[in-house]
Design a protein around this motif. Sequence first.
Motif, PDB file in Angstrom:
ATOM      1  N   ARG A  42       2.697   5.926 -10.998  1.00 20.20           N
ATOM      2  CA  ARG A  42       2.590   7.262 -11.149  1.00 20.20           C
ATOM      3  C   ARG A  42       1.365   7.448 -12.338  1.00 20.20           C
ATOM      4  O   ARG A  42       0.904   8.420 -11.836  1.00 20.20           O
ATOM      5  CB  ARG A  42       4.015   7.849 -11.463  1.00 20.20           C
ATOM      6  N   ALA A  43       1.485   6.979 -13.381  1.00 20.30           N
ATOM      7  CA  ALA A  43       0.516   6.962 -14.316  1.00 20.30           C
ATOM      8  C   ALA A  43      -0.860   6.908 -13.939  1.00 20.30           C
ATOM      9  O   ALA A  43      -1.726   7.321 -14.463  1.00 20.30           O
ATOM     10  CB  ALA A  43       0.948   6.253 -15.665  1.00 20.30           C
ATOM     11  N   SER A  44      -1.046   6.144 -12.959  1.00 16.07           N
ATOM     12  CA  SER A  44      -2.372   5.599 -12.506  1.00 16.07           C
ATOM     13  C   SER A  44      -3.107   6.650 -11.458  1.00 16.07           C
ATOM     14  O   SER A  44      -4.007   6.760 -10.775  1.00 16.07           O
ATOM     15  CB  SER A  44      -2.453   4.105 -12.191  1.00 16.07           C
ATOM     16  N   LEU A  45      -1.973   7.528 -10.799  1.00 16.34           N
ATOM     17  CA  LEU A  45      -2.488   8.405  -9.893  1.00 16.34           C
ATOM     18  C   LEU A  45      -3.707   9.356 -10.547  1.00 16.34           C
ATOM     19  O   LEU A  45      -4.360   9.938  -9.796  1.00 16.34           O
ATOM     20  CB  LEU A  45      -1.470   9.096  -9.298  1.00 16.34           C
ATOM     21  N   GLN A  51      -0.142  16.054  -4.869  1.00 19.14           N
ATOM     22  CA  GLN A  51       0.769  16.478  -5.986  1.00 19.14           C
ATOM     23  C   GLN A  51       1.400  15.134  -6.360  1.00 19.14           C
ATOM     24  O   GLN A  51       2.252  15.117  -7.269  1.00 19.14           O
ATOM     25  CB  GLN A  51       1.923  17.382  -5.423  1.00 19.14           C
ATOM     26  N   GLY A  52       0.907  14.024  -5.778  1.00 24.35           N
ATOM     27  CA  GLY A  52       1.695  12.753  -6.410  1.00 24.35           C
ATOM     28  C   GLY A  52       2.833  12.172  -5.528  1.00 24.35           C
ATOM     29  O   GLY A  52       3.546  11.378  -6.020  1.00 24.35           O
ATOM     30  N   ASN A  53       3.154  12.869  -4.769  1.00 25.70           N
ATOM     31  CA  ASN A  53       4.461  12.659  -3.740  1.00 25.70           C
ATOM     32  C   ASN A  53       4.283  11.245  -2.964  1.00 25.70           C
ATOM     33  O   ASN A  53       3.189  11.216  -2.438  1.00 25.70           O
ATOM     34  CB  ASN A  53       4.711  13.920  -2.954  1.00 25.70           C
ATOM     35  N   LEU A  54       5.166  10.539  -3.008  1.00 30.56           N
ATOM     36  CA  LEU A  54       4.842   9.303  -2.258  1.00 30.56           C
ATOM     37  C   LEU A  54       5.225   9.739  -0.658  1.00 30.56           C
ATOM     38  O   LEU A  54       6.540  10.052  -0.487  1.00 30.56           O
ATOM     39  CB  LEU A  54       5.870   8.256  -2.748  1.00 30.56           C
ATOM     40  N   THR A  84      -4.360   9.724  -1.637  1.00 23.61           N
ATOM     41  CA  THR A  84      -4.611   8.402  -2.343  1.00 23.61           C
ATOM     42  C   THR A  84      -3.978   7.391  -1.713  1.00 23.61           C
ATOM     43  O   THR A  84      -2.503   7.470  -1.420  1.00 23.61           O
ATOM     44  CB  THR A  84      -4.073   8.472  -3.802  1.00 23.61           C
ATOM     45  N   LEU A  85      -4.444   6.303  -1.783  1.00 22.69           N
ATOM     46  CA  LEU A  85      -3.896   4.976  -1.156  1.00 22.69           C
ATOM     47  C   LEU A  85      -3.881   3.909  -2.408  1.00 22.69           C
ATOM     48  O   LEU A  85      -4.969   3.871  -2.926  1.00 22.69           O
ATOM     49  CB  LEU A  85      -4.690   4.247  -0.050  1.00 22.69           C
ATOM     50  N   CYS A  97       0.762  -1.097  -0.150  1.00 19.71           N
ATOM     51  CA  CYS A  97      -0.109  -0.119   0.207  1.00 19.71           C
ATOM     52  C   CYS A  97       1.081   1.252   0.086  1.00 19.71           C
ATOM     53  O   CYS A  97       1.851   1.544   0.889  1.00 19.71           O
ATOM     54  CB  CYS A  97      -0.914   0.048   1.190  1.00 19.71           C
ATOM     55  N   LEU A  98       0.606   2.130  -0.954  1.00 16.19           N
ATOM     56  CA  LEU A  98       1.315   3.218  -1.177  1.00 16.19           C
ATOM     57  C   LEU A  98       0.555   4.511  -0.852  1.00 16.19           C
ATOM     58  O   LEU A  98      -0.436   4.577  -1.281  1.00 16.19           O
ATOM     59  CB  LEU A  98       1.987   3.407  -2.696  1.00 16.19           C
TER      60      LEU A  98
END
Length: 193
Positions: A190-193, A60-63, A110-111, A54-55
Motif C-alpha cells: 500500500r505504501a508503494s501505490l 483509490q488504492g482498493n484491491l 495499477t498492477l 499480481c495485484l
Amino acid sequence: MVSLQKGQSVRLEKSGGGSLTRVAMGLGWDVRKAKGFFGKLVGGGGEIDLDASCLLFDAQGNLLDQVWFRQLSTRDGSIVHSGDNRTGAGDGDDEVIQVDLTRLPATVQTLLFTVNSFMGDSFDRIENAYCRLVDSTTGKEMARYDLTGAGSHTGQLMAKLTRNGDGWDMKALGERTSGRTFQDMMQTIRASL
C-alpha cells in the motif's frame, strides 16, 4: 530492452510505436550453491519456492483482484498465472504472469507484481533472480530488473504498471519486505501505490 535500477520508470510502448496489448511478467531465480568445505557443512543448494503475484488496484488504492499460486486467473480472465514453480530449476522464466491489457477493466489503475518465499527462505539463498516484462505479441523483452541481493528479506515488490492515459508505465520497485504471501506484505504494498 531497458535494464532498470530500483525506482526507475519506463514508458511501455511497442518498438514500432503504438500501444501494447499483451505483456508477460516473468520471474526467474536460482538457488545459491554452497561453496567450499564450510558451505558443505552448513548446507546450501536445495530448493526454494518463490511465488510471483499480481495485484490489481483502482485509483483509490482498493484491491480489486489478485493472481497468485492459489488463484491462477483474475475473475474476468484478463490476467493468468503459469502456475507454481516450487524449485527455480531450469533456465528462463520460472513463473510467468500473462496480462491482456485490452481486457483489463477501466477501473484498474495499477498492477503491482510481488515475489515472496513461501517457505520463509531468505533472499540470501537466491541468485540470478530477475523480473522481466515481455511484449507477448512479439516475444521481445522490454524491461528487466535484477532482484538478486543478499538479505534476510523473504519478499520483494518487483515492479508496478500504472495506467497513463492510453498506455502504461513500468516502475522497478525493488522494495524489500517480509512475508510468505502477498497478504503478509500489504503494508509495504500500500505504501508503494
